[in-house]
Design a protein around this motif. Sequence first.
Motif, PDB file in Angstrom:
ATOM      1  N   ILE A 108       0.684  -1.370   0.100  1.00 50.31           N
ATOM      2  CA  ILE A 108       0.134   0.159   0.077  1.00 50.31           C
ATOM      3  C   ILE A 108       0.442   1.119  -0.106  1.00 50.31           C
ATOM      4  O   ILE A 108       0.993   2.105  -0.894  1.00 50.31           O
ATOM      5  N   PHE A 109       1.522   1.358   0.768  1.00 51.37           N
ATOM      6  CA  PHE A 109       2.760   2.488   0.876  1.00 51.37           C
ATOM      7  C   PHE A 109       3.688   2.542  -0.209  1.00 51.37           C
ATOM      8  O   PHE A 109       4.036   4.193  -0.986  1.00 51.37           O
ATOM      9  N   ARG A 110       3.730   1.034  -0.967  1.00 51.88           N
ATOM     10  CA  ARG A 110       4.794   1.742  -2.891  1.00 51.88           C
ATOM     11  C   ARG A 110       3.972   2.061  -3.345  1.00 51.88           C
ATOM     12  O   ARG A 110       4.453   3.311  -4.037  1.00 51.88           O
ATOM     13  N   VAL A 111       2.372   1.511  -3.425  1.00 47.26           N
ATOM     14  CA  VAL A 111       1.962   2.628  -4.313  1.00 47.26           C
ATOM     15  C   VAL A 111       1.499   3.830  -3.865  1.00 47.26           C
ATOM     16  O   VAL A 111       1.544   4.630  -4.852  1.00 47.26           O
ATOM     17  N   VAL A 112       1.041   4.897  -2.661  1.00 44.26           N
ATOM     18  CA  VAL A 112       1.522   6.207  -1.808  1.00 44.26           C
ATOM     19  C   VAL A 112       2.584   6.419  -2.650  1.00 44.26           C
ATOM     20  O   VAL A 112       2.174   7.198  -3.673  1.00 44.26           O
ATOM     21  N   GLN A 113       3.894   5.903  -2.280  1.00 42.34           N
ATOM     22  CA  GLN A 113       5.367   5.933  -3.503  1.00 42.34           C
ATOM     23  C   GLN A 113       5.163   6.767  -4.311  1.00 42.34           C
ATOM     24  O   GLN A 113       5.384   7.234  -5.094  1.00 42.34           O
ATOM     25  N   ALA A 114       4.327   5.566  -5.459  1.00 40.16           N
ATOM     26  CA  ALA A 114       4.078   5.502  -6.843  1.00 40.16           C
ATOM     27  C   ALA A 114       3.482   6.725  -7.087  1.00 40.16           C
ATOM     28  O   ALA A 114       3.974   7.301  -8.219  1.00 40.16           O
ATOM     29  N   LEU A 115       2.037   6.781  -6.674  1.00 33.63           N
ATOM     30  CA  LEU A 115       1.060   7.572  -6.793  1.00 33.63           C
ATOM     31  C   LEU A 115       1.806   9.507  -6.464  1.00 33.63           C
ATOM     32  O   LEU A 115       2.018   9.805  -7.585  1.00 33.63           O
ATOM     33  N   GLY A 116       2.647   9.059  -5.964  1.00 36.22           N
ATOM     34  CA  GLY A 116       3.315  11.101  -5.814  1.00 36.22           C
ATOM     35  C   GLY A 116       4.562  10.981  -6.509  1.00 36.22           C
ATOM     36  O   GLY A 116       4.869  11.943  -7.134  1.00 36.22           O
TER      37      GLY A 116
END
Length: 410
Positions: A108-116
């Motif tokens: 989930i946090f990797r996806v958040v990082q990816a979104l940024g």
Amino acid sequence: MNENSSAVTSRQKRGAVSLLLAMVLLGVFPLDVLLPSFPALAAHFHHTPADIALSISLFALGIAFAQLLIGPLSDAIGRKGLLLTGMTVSMVGALGCVVTSDYTVFLIFRVVQALGCGCFVLSQALVQDLFEGEERDRLRILMVTATGIFISVSPLAGTFLQATLGWRGSFWLFTLLAALVWLKAWWFLHNDRPTHRDRPLGFIQSYRKVLGNGEFVGYWLISAFAFACHFSFIVISPLIFMDQLQLAPYDFSLVLLAYGAAYVVGGLVATVLSRRMNPEEQIVAGLSLILLSGLVMLILSSAFTLTITSVLIPMLICTAGTTIARPAATSRAMDIFPHIAGTSASAGSIIIFICGGLISALISLSPTNLQSTLACSFLLLSGVALLLNQWISRRRTHLAGQGVAQPRRP
């Protein structure tokens, strides 16, 4: 984007180039620095290395989703604010990865990082805003070449970080670099808004306009297929070198160092070719090298056992082709709609990351020999891209014969 773009001074251009290269670094960093940590991540989260490889593909898809919104918004409200916001979100995602011990939360946090990290798509729009003509082409070649340099250094950096700080070290360093680039962007960029003359279309209308143009989509697909060849190798390289060939992380990083050096050679060749060939000829030359690399890899995988050399030799050929083809195809695509460069860059990057993510995921899940699967994908992707380039050339010739006006190119 704005009326002052053509009046950029030499000093401002140097500042722009350094900012763009820093954005390229941050775009590469979350993928390549983490590669030597695959075994440690797999052990920490009690998952297989293949699951960790799939997390890389998921990261690419997350970036693609973020870019769907960022490009059109930047055409409407300016680049600076979105770039700063995106980098802030990416830092939150990276720090979240550091503190979790659950694989699902990590994803989930990797996806958040990816979104940024989706904000780094604005690098192509900034090239379109701040540079003109051959300067754009040369800068895009430089950016692809810089990608190769960062690729070559990142695994060594990742090995050092893994040895000293563990797998979390790459996320700490990403956060620090992102904070420094955030400060540079805040200091250097102006949040220029479109003039009345260049006021962009709405969200849906912008995408309908760019994606409804066959030439635009065709050039971006060519760039995407060339990128997918590189990205697929990056995703499965730990599976080949560390899982199958049992290389230590340091030895693996040295292998990728040689692979990244091919980007430098390819960039030098692309710079020379850009002065002697038109973009279509550069695209054909680059894709032909990728096709050749697929043939060489297929022959080596059939005739010899898996070795570092049997994988690396065709990949050096492929990388040179990618470095030649991608900048030429990208420049041709971005020149079609210069007044909505943000939307153009987002649409193109979405195509690139979706293709890269899906193709690399399919290859990593292949039950057969990874080397043979990779070779066949090179043959298929380069062949389709060559047909696309031929179709675009014939279409342009046909339209010119009918007296249809071609898209304006600066």
